[in-house]
Design a protein around this motif. Sequence first.
Motif, short mmCIF file in Angstrom:
data_model
loop_
_atom_site.label_atom_id
_atom_site.label_comp_id
_atom_site.label_asym_id
_atom_site.label_seq_id
_atom_site.Cartn_x
_atom_site.Cartn_y
_atom_site.Cartn_z
N THR A 86 0.85 -1.18 0.00
CA THR A 86 0.00 0.00 0.00
C THR A 86 0.89 1.24 0.00
N VAL A 87 0.61 2.16 -0.91
CA VAL A 87 1.37 3.40 -1.03
C VAL A 87 0.43 4.57 -0.75
N VAL A 88 0.84 5.46 0.16
CA VAL A 88 0.04 6.63 0.53
C VAL A 88 0.83 7.88 0.17
N ALA A 89 0.20 8.80 -0.54
CA ALA A 89 0.84 10.07 -0.89
C ALA A 89 -0.12 11.20 -0.60
N THR A 90 0.38 12.28 0.00
CA THR A 90 -0.44 13.43 0.33
C THR A 90 0.20 14.70 -0.21
N LYS A 91 -0.63 15.55 -0.79
CA LYS A 91 -0.17 16.86 -1.26
C LYS A 91 -0.94 17.93 -0.50
N CYS A 92 -0.22 18.84 0.16
CA CYS A 92 -0.87 19.88 0.96
C CYS A 92 -0.50 21.26 0.44
N CYS A 93 -1.40 22.24 0.68
CA CYS A 93 -1.17 23.61 0.23
C CYS A 93 -1.89 24.56 1.18
N THR A 94 -1.60 25.85 1.06
CA THR A 94 -2.01 26.79 2.11
C THR A 94 -2.80 27.98 1.59
N THR A 95 -3.52 27.83 0.50
CA THR A 95 -4.41 28.89 0.03
C THR A 95 -5.81 28.31 -0.18
N ASP A 96 -6.81 29.18 -0.19
CA ASP A 96 -8.19 28.72 -0.33
C ASP A 96 -8.39 27.87 -1.58
N LEU A 97 -9.02 26.72 -1.40
CA LEU A 97 -9.43 25.83 -2.49
C LEU A 97 -8.26 25.43 -3.39
N CYS A 98 -7.09 25.31 -2.80
CA CYS A 98 -5.89 24.97 -3.59
C CYS A 98 -5.76 23.48 -3.84
N ASN A 99 -6.62 22.67 -3.21
CA ASN A 99 -6.50 21.21 -3.37
C ASN A 99 -7.50 20.68 -4.41
N SER A 100 -7.61 21.39 -5.51
CA SER A 100 -8.57 21.00 -6.55
C SER A 100 -8.11 19.75 -7.31
N LYS A 101 -6.80 19.54 -7.40
CA LYS A 101 -6.27 18.39 -8.13
C LYS A 101 -5.91 17.26 -7.16
N PRO A 102 -6.09 16.02 -7.58
CA PRO A 102 -5.73 14.89 -6.70
C PRO A 102 -4.23 14.78 -6.52
N ALA A 103 -3.82 14.13 -5.44
CA ALA A 103 -2.40 13.87 -5.21
C ALA A 103 -1.92 12.85 -6.23
N ALA A 104 -0.74 13.09 -6.76
CA ALA A 104 -0.20 12.19 -7.78
C ALA A 104 0.28 10.89 -7.14
N GLU A 105 -0.04 9.79 -7.79
CA GLU A 105 0.44 8.50 -7.31
C GLU A 105 1.95 8.43 -7.52
N PRO A 106 2.73 8.07 -6.48
CA PRO A 106 4.18 7.98 -6.63
C PRO A 106 4.55 6.99 -7.73
N GLY A 107 5.63 7.27 -8.42
CA GLY A 107 6.08 6.39 -9.49
C GLY A 107 6.71 5.12 -8.94
N LYS A 108 7.14 4.27 -9.84
CA LYS A 108 7.76 3.01 -9.46
C LYS A 108 9.02 3.27 -8.66
N THR A 109 9.20 2.51 -7.59
CA THR A 109 10.39 2.67 -6.74
C THR A 109 11.32 1.48 -6.91
N ASN A 110 12.57 1.70 -6.60
CA ASN A 110 13.59 0.66 -6.75
C ASN A 110 14.07 0.19 -5.38
N PRO A 111 14.63 -1.04 -5.31
CA PRO A 111 15.18 -1.54 -4.05
C PRO A 111 16.23 -0.58 -3.49
N ASN A 112 16.22 -0.39 -2.17
CA ASN A 112 17.14 0.57 -1.55
C ASN A 112 18.25 -0.09 -0.74
N GLY A 113 18.34 -1.42 -0.80
CA GLY A 113 19.39 -2.13 -0.07
C GLY A 113 18.96 -2.69 1.27
N LYS A 114 17.86 -2.18 1.81
CA LYS A 114 17.34 -2.68 3.08
C LYS A 114 16.64 -4.02 2.85
#
Length: 208
Positions: A86-114
């Motif tokens: 499950t991937v969760v992404a949030t986009k926040c902003c600080t002016t009236d009605l600035c959240n008209s567009k949905p948050a973009a789904e993060p792109g494909k990620t690669n292994p990080n060694g962990k």
Amino acid sequence: MHLLALIFGIVLLPKAQTLKCYECLPEGGGSCTDKQKECPAAGYQCGAMSITSYAGGAKIVDMNMKTCTLPDQCFEGSLNFGISKTVVATKCCTTDLCNSKPAAEPGKTNPNGKKCYFCNGNTCTGTLNCEGNEDHCITGAVVVGNQKTIVKGCASKLICSGVGNPQIQGLIGADISCCQGNYCNSASSTSAGLLLLVTPLVSLLMLS
């Protein structure tokens, strides 16, 4: 004179204004219509959140929502059990009605060694290569009916701390432990049904 101007300025200052944001909270995973909402207090931001879940490589949840949110609830993170993620992404902003567009789904990620253990079938000895910002190993308990099932995998720091959203821990139930270091989440055997891993995702369908 300057002191008098300062006093008048303080007296005449308007009270802190609250933002007006779009709100869209889908019920049961469906779609919703944007509505305008005044945030409950100063300090709130307008936020848009996307939640994307995969099981067996197939996308099973693709949800977008909007509402007023606090700054510490703006984050990106993922919870990876190997066979489900499950991937969760949030986009926040600080002016009236600035959240008209949905948050973009993060792109494909690669292994990080962990590397962490994950459960496959009746054992939890499989190696899971963590991806992106998944920097912790995790162990959690999923309760379905009267049965408690142990799940293991990789998680982002903000998923572990629950800072991003008070309901984040609902992903895997109240029993949750995170650690840092390869394979630190123990490899003890357990019974983990593949379908049970999907059920806890329901708790993320609504923002706090």
